[in-house]
Scaffold this active site. Sequence first.
Site, mmCIF file in Angstrom:
data_model
loop_
_atom_site.group_PDB
_atom_site.id
_atom_site.type_symbol
_atom_site.label_atom_id
_atom_site.label_comp_id
_atom_site.label_asym_id
_atom_site.label_seq_id
_atom_site.Cartn_x
_atom_site.Cartn_y
_atom_site.Cartn_z
ATOM 1 N N ALA A 118 39.531 45.820 38.494
ATOM 2 C CA ALA A 118 39.525 45.139 37.202
ATOM 3 C C ALA A 118 39.705 43.628 37.342
ATOM 4 O O ALA A 118 39.184 42.859 36.532
ATOM 5 C CB ALA A 118 40.619 45.717 36.300
ATOM 6 N N THR A 119 40.434 43.190 38.372
ATOM 7 C CA THR A 119 40.620 41.746 38.572
ATOM 8 C C THR A 119 39.276 41.058 38.782
ATOM 9 O O THR A 119 38.987 40.021 38.163
ATOM 10 C CB THR A 119 41.559 41.479 39.768
ATOM 11 N N ASN A 198 49.509 45.955 29.891
ATOM 12 C CA ASN A 198 50.014 46.614 31.094
ATOM 13 C C ASN A 198 51.541 46.646 31.172
ATOM 14 O O ASN A 198 52.106 47.533 31.800
ATOM 15 C CB ASN A 198 49.453 45.942 32.355
ATOM 16 N N SER A 246 39.310 50.015 35.859
ATOM 17 C CA SER A 246 39.882 50.199 37.195
ATOM 18 C C SER A 246 40.061 51.681 37.468
ATOM 19 O O SER A 246 40.526 52.426 36.595
ATOM 20 C CB SER A 246 41.232 49.479 37.287
ATOM 21 N N ALA A 247 39.733 52.114 38.693
ATOM 22 C CA ALA A 247 39.827 53.536 39.035
ATOM 23 C C ALA A 247 41.259 53.979 39.283
ATOM 24 O O ALA A 247 41.659 55.071 38.871
ATOM 25 C CB ALA A 247 38.972 53.834 40.261
ATOM 26 N N THR A 286 27.680 45.834 49.388
ATOM 27 C CA THR A 286 27.392 47.269 49.416
ATOM 28 C C THR A 286 28.352 48.022 48.499
ATOM 29 O O THR A 286 29.573 47.876 48.609
ATOM 30 C CB THR A 286 27.535 47.822 50.847
ATOM 31 N N CYS A 372 51.675 42.827 39.682
ATOM 32 C CA CYS A 372 51.046 41.610 40.202
ATOM 33 C C CYS A 372 51.967 40.403 40.139
ATOM 34 O O CYS A 372 51.716 39.381 40.775
ATOM 35 C CB CYS A 372 49.765 41.315 39.426
#
Length: 448
Positions: A118-119, A198, A246-247, A286, A372
């Site tokens: 996400a960043t 968050n 974000s995963a 990639t 963070c």
Amino acid sequence: MHLKILRERIIIMKKTSKFNKFNSSGGGDRGTRDGEGVMMKGVQMAGRPLYLDMQATSPVDPRVLDAMLPYYIDQFGNPHSRTHMYGWESDEAVEKAREQIAKLIGANAKEIIFTSGATEANNIAIKGVMHFYKEKKKHVITTQTEHKCVLDSCRHLQQEGFEVTYLPVRKDGLVDMDELKAAIRPETGIISIMTVNNEIGVIQPMAEIGELCRKNKIFLHTDAAQAAGKIPINVDDMKVDLMSLSAHKIYGPKGVGALYMRRRPRVRVEAQMSGGGQERGIRSGTVPTPLAVGMGAACEIAMEEMKHDEKYIRELTDRLYKGITSQLDGVIVNGSMEHRYAGNLNLSFAYVEGESLLMGLKEVAVSSGSACTSASLEPSYVLRALGVEEDMAHTSIRFGIGRFTTKEEIDRAIELTVDQVQKLWEMSPLWEMVQEGIDLKSIQWAQH
């Protein structure tokens, strides 16, 4: 696998691994065993702490891991290799994942760009839009409670000559719509507001904000890393033009995220990285097939489990809140109680020293704010933006509850939190004065 059976298996795994998983020969930061205890980072612990920090990251769902493994071992091709089967099957897997992510947020698969998280998605969205439209648009609007990467992206734009308005929020953490309307200018290019915060879990009125942006022909970006897969989201209903995902916040792997970019009306961005032109030239590099597959699987599972997760997590959060507040006075919930994601409970405890409280809760993995920025000893800038007094901001603890959290963990967390706060109160002269009925605000403290 049925979720109930899966949860039971994970509970068993937690119990059997509680005192293991540490390498006694490694030393240093890897941890050392001392009888049944563990020493790590200079802290002595009975074993692995309970994990209640789901806003920082979540464990990978075993079903997600199952989906990823073949693409590490057998189907390991580069998805951009066009001349053989290894590339074709990887490309097919990536495109399936793109569709799974798009379905979660009500988008088209062609509108999903894979990123490292996400960043990166936030950086591409904010800097990319303003750089592309820089001839006509020179102004950005965001809030003071955004994630650090959004605020830093805005500061970077300021250094380049763009203007940024950092909107304050109300005491409940929500945006004041009148202030937002007043901040809009003809040269405003983008508004960036987080869907679910968050640190405090408040849910912003994104549909109302989206309507305002559409009327004024301003692009709307939202960081939805803490929202997607946890609350229902539809980019058309919200009228969002760009969305960061974000995963690892939804039981997927770390190192992969996505940026939703609306095609109609079309959003254009300037790429922030040079390379082979993958992802429609927006994000070169990639695409990591196993990570993309994992994110897709996590999104699909989140869609299937969302209602069940929400009910289960809400019950645990209510249990935690009632368990603590029924035994302790002076506990404040930070952020709106009405407009809030259930799995985020941010509490402040009066008359205790924050760092002592956090260190005392070493058997519970919690945080005092964003992962963070938690290295800083400064009080949370998010809580300060809400108008929380510095002493209360210093004593905030964020409890993050998720799919695999158990009632036993919640009950243990209640016991440990109440015990530690009461211990700190016994040592606090301020608490003693309050118990004697003294109004601390009326005292004139002498300065030396």
